[in-house]
Design an enzyme around this catalytic site. Structure first.
Site, mmCIF file in Angstrom:
data_model
loop_
_atom_site.group_PDB
_atom_site.id
_atom_site.type_symbol
_atom_site.label_atom_id
_atom_site.label_comp_id
_atom_site.label_asym_id
_atom_site.label_seq_id
_atom_site.Cartn_x
_atom_site.Cartn_y
_atom_site.Cartn_z
ATOM 1 N N VAL A 211 0.826 -1.214 0.000
ATOM 2 C CA VAL A 211 0.000 0.000 0.000
ATOM 3 C C VAL A 211 0.861 1.265 0.000
ATOM 4 C CG1 VAL A 211 -1.483 1.350 1.543
ATOM 5 C CG2 VAL A 211 -2.084 -1.016 0.994
ATOM 6 N N ASP A 212 0.499 2.222 -0.838
ATOM 7 C CA ASP A 212 1.200 3.517 -0.866
ATOM 8 C C ASP A 212 0.395 4.627 -0.198
ATOM 9 O OD1 ASP A 212 3.325 2.421 -2.336
ATOM 10 O OD2 ASP A 212 2.186 2.665 -4.205
ATOM 11 N N ALA A 213 -0.926 4.414 -0.081
ATOM 12 C CA ALA A 213 -1.761 5.454 0.546
ATOM 13 C C ALA A 213 -2.799 4.811 1.453
ATOM 14 C CB ALA A 213 -2.463 6.290 -0.532
ATOM 15 N N LYS B 226 1.198 7.992 1.871
ATOM 16 C CA LYS B 226 0.290 9.145 1.781
ATOM 17 C C LYS B 226 -0.884 8.877 2.713
ATOM 18 C CE LYS B 226 1.960 11.253 -2.094
ATOM 19 N NZ LYS B 226 3.104 12.084 -1.648
ATOM 20 N N ARG C 261 -3.223 0.235 -4.891
ATOM 21 C CA ARG C 261 -2.144 0.522 -3.920
ATOM 22 C C ARG C 261 -2.665 1.389 -2.775
ATOM 23 N NH1 ARG C 261 2.348 -2.280 -3.704
ATOM 24 N NH2 ARG C 261 3.466 -0.458 -2.906
#
Lengths: 325, 325
Positions: B39-41, B73, B260
């Site tokens: 996961v990016d956010a 994020k 993501r």
């Protein structure tokens, strides 16, 4: 020939919208006689049929006298729960019409009777979102009501560490038309239904709007009931029309078969459906919520046996016919 | 091994309720690492996730710092429409958390943006059943809002020959959580929707209840929205979760694929469904509306990828795992 159209001949000219079908027939000076001959009791809705707000609809008083003179029983079946049967009787009197409490079947009375026939304990309490009429009928039935108009001025403050307290002994919440609806009542009713084990959720009725004043429609009990459905994610037990719960009490009182009754109302989804559910003849009047263009809606599923502009057409059309004969 | 159970081993011990399925997995010190890697956010709901009422949930602040330190994020997607994005940013600051307006996607903002992207004319007005936040966002978007808190103290009198007047230039009614709900507002909104041709009926969201205070739940926007459904017999356009309308704005802002992203929320029918509808990974926290027993309900249809007690488990489980390695 009358202004309402239709024919006085031997064929069913009055079947306005669907040829030979026996529903959606415009009431005419011809078929009104058939209707009156086939019926021993007339069941009237009140708002939009007898009156709009506190103003009597033109010709109602004379028409009720006329029907009584023909030996017809008259019964008033109203979804408006703001008044008790006693208060309704007083309202009729104030408008110059003599109606006894026994002839009135209001949804406020139905709510109290629902608890009674289901052996709801008198030890438990009932929280009311609605008018004085519900509280009065509950009291007459031996129950303790909370809420109602008294809670109309209560406010809530959403402050940290404040706990909104509710009576854990409330075993039923009755929701009807409530012009004093507020967040206090919504939270109170919601907490009882969500947190008191087995708490009943009873709706007097689900009318979307009604003629609370003579000039326009206002949100009806269906608005407040839906609000509690929205917060509790539960569906209510409906005791008013179109539920036939009230019919049981009516049949106890009058020894008349429902096939010899005619339900007269202004709403398809409550009055006419109630009449149909109970096996009555049905007459829609266009003096309330339903207008003529609603009859032309092809998606409409509920169809009365007869329709006409207003209650007084019953007398006017009959007398026109008699004069012609 | 952590108190939350589950294993640190190589098998998926954390899949608590359904064996090898990839949903309803208890978050553990093992799978938290997989989650963070994938996961990016993180998209967070607020009520019941970040805070309850005005009280921050334990460990939230440190966990948000921790996630930022990993380069994630953070976005806050809230159905609570009582505040504007600016007011939300101020609330975060008052609780010691730095969040910019750009990171906040509230349903008050979504309502205004819905009108904007649908070219709603600035000449028309918007009637608001709800809080100041909706009026503020409407104003920022160039629209004239009526109603809101100002109408909270207005009363109606159901008197004969009185006509309740409404602005015929209202082209949309926006309904959100409104602790000052009253019959005046219900009639105003109902009249606009029923009588103004083409008038839109927009719901910020339909949450049944929410943690408006830290100690208990209160009726949510779903209560007020249902009330207007009840009186108008119409269904609203919903702009908040689970509708993915807000996701379009979020994607414009952050160049991250929804696959993501991880949606973290306390409600199955709004947060988790929103995440699933948008193609995100989903994490249910039990610090709000949904409790552990709700997960055992066999009729439950919405299943998150992961669940855990509260947001701070993300940090705690990750660090436990690191300490064990």
């Amino acid at each position: 020939m009358t202004a309402s159209g239709g024919g006085g001949g031997g064929t069913n000219d009055g079947a306005a919208t669907n040829g030979g079908d026996r529903w959606d027939q415009l009431l005419t000076s011809y078929n009104v006689k058939q209707l009156l001959d086939s019926v021993d009791a007339f069941l009237f809705d009140c708002d939009g049929v007898i009156w709009r707000g506190d103003v009597l609809i033109d010709g109602v008083s004379e028409t009720l006298d006329f029907l009584r003179s023909l030996g017809k029983k008259l019964v008033f079946v109203t979804n408006n729960s703001t008044k008790s049967r006693k208060q309704y009787s007083q309202k009729f009197h104030s408008l110059g019409i003599i109606v006894s409490e026994d002839e009135i079947f209001s949804s406020s009375f139905a709510a109290a009777m629902y608890l009674k026939v289901n052996n709801f304990s008198e030890e438990k309490k009932v929280y009311v979102i609605g008018g004085e009429g519900i509280l009065d009928e509950l009291k007459l039935a031996g129950y303790t009501g909370l809420g109602g108009p008294d809670d109309g001025k209560k406010t809530v403050e959403l402050k940290p560490n404040c706990l909104f307290d509710h009576d854990k002994n409330v075993g039923a919440v009755v929701v009807g038309l409530d012009p004093n609806i507020n967040y206090y009542k919504l939270q109170y009713g919601t907490l009882c239904i969500r947190e008191n084990p087995g708490c009943l959720f009873i709706a007097t009725n689900r009318d979307s709007v009604g003629h609370m004043t003579n000039l326009q429609e206002w949100p009806g009990a269906g608005c407040m009931v839906a609000a509690i459905c929205g917060s509790t994610e539960k569906e209510p037990i409906v005791v008013g029309k179109p539920s036939t719960f009230m019919m049981n009490f009516l049949l106890q009182k009058f020894n008349i078969s429902t096939s010899r009754m005619c339900m007269v109302g202004d709403r398809l989804d409550t009055d006419i459906l109630f009449g149909q559910n109970a096996g009555c003849t049905t007459l829609l009047v266009l003096s309330g919520v339903t207008n003529a263009s609603a009859l032309e809606d092809p998606s409409r599923k509920i169809r009365p046996d007869y329709y006409t502009n207003k209650v007084s057409d019953l007398k006017r059309l009959f007398l026109n016919d008699s004069q012609q004969v």
